[in-house]
Design an enzyme around this catalytic site. Structure first.
Site, short mmCIF file in Angstrom:
data_model
loop_
_atom_site.label_atom_id
_atom_site.label_comp_id
_atom_site.label_asym_id
_atom_site.label_seq_id
_atom_site.Cartn_x
_atom_site.Cartn_y
_atom_site.Cartn_z
CG ASP A 1 6.46 38.99 -21.28
OD1 ASP A 1 6.03 40.08 -21.69
OD2 ASP A 1 7.48 38.44 -21.75
CG HIS B 1 -1.91 46.60 -21.23
ND1 HIS B 1 -0.86 45.77 -20.94
CD2 HIS B 1 -1.39 47.62 -21.99
CE1 HIS B 1 0.25 46.24 -21.49
NE2 HIS B 1 -0.06 47.37 -22.13
CG LEU C 1 -3.57 35.05 -1.90
CD1 LEU C 1 -2.42 34.03 -1.98
CD2 LEU C 1 -4.35 35.06 -3.22
#
Length: 245
Positions: free
Chosen positions: A23, A40, A134
């Site tokens: 956020d 962004h 991962l």
């Protein structure tokens, strides 16, 4: 898998699964007098830093709330910017992820995205499927309530077809109908930029997750912040409802 401890074997202070609500891209851009798209893009760079940090520190699962089901309500221009960035990363960064041993998985309603993004996402999953360093899970057009509802529908359909008795449905069976089936529940959920809520993210799966809220906006998140949240987690005592010994 709710209610069990999934921390990495041999290091009880390290979470196996970290989930992040990313956020603050817009606020970061506004404070700098930049267009929203710049925020962004900076957030995308933070994603790359975080993936590297998680892999380096031995975290096995990293789930990023990249695009919520509610994000479709944003202005068309912002939605176009977000989908454009997603398209870019799927086309140009997957090979790099694969070289780093990262496996990519997608949860959410991909059908709402343009067909080319759907195809790129599925291709990325296939290309990285054998990697095991991962697992990076991208939540795209994802909503926790919708996830629970679709699982309930699947269970109801299975009962109506006679595949399972209603009395046989327990938490483990129900979890197997969620989009996160086969994944460990998150040990640690982090939200950046000062907001202190889950915002419809992994509602079922977060029942026993440790929660950490940071003031730092997502574009500024780096390895130091990742180490900070791991240190906070290491000091928590996880009892899963039991009394302290």
């Amino acid at each position: 898998m709710s209610g069990s401890d999934h921390r990495v074997a041999g290091n009880p202070c390290l979470p196996e699964h970290v989930a992040i609500i990313m956020d603050g891209n817009g606020r970061w851009a506004n404070l700098r007098g930049l267009p929203l798209l710049a925020g962004h893009r900076a957030g995308g760079e933070a994603v790359q830093r975080t993936v590297r940090a998680a892999a380096k520190r031995g975290v096995k699962w990293l789930t990023l709330y990249a695009f919520s089901s509610e994000n479709w309500r944003r202005a068309p221009g912002e939605v176009a910017d977000l989908t454009g960035l997603l398209r870019y990363y799927l086309r140009h960064k997957v090979a790099e992820l694969s070289r780093e041993g990262v496996q990519l998985r997608i949860i959410g309603d991909l059908s709402r995205f343009p067909v080319d993004i759907q195809e790129e996402a599925r291709r990325a999953e296939q290309v990285t499927a054998a990697n095991g360093r991962l697992v990076l899970v991208l939540a795209l057009s994802y909503g926790g309530r919708a996830d629970i509802v679709q699982a309930a529908v699947r269970m109801a359909q299975a009962v109506s077809r006679g595949e399972i008795a209603a009395s046989a449905i327990d938490e483990k069976v129900f979890a197997g109908a969620l989009q996160t089936a086969g994944m460990p529940d998150p040990d640690l959920i982090v939200r950046t930029s000062g907001e202190c809520r889950l915002s419809n993210f992994l509602l079922w799966q977060s029942a026993y997750a440790e929660l950490v809220f940071l003031e730092t906006p997502w574009p500024d998140f780096d390895e130091t912040h990742f180490d900070t949240v791991l240190a906070i987690y290491s000091r928590r005592e996880r009892r899963f409802g039991a009394r302290p010994t």
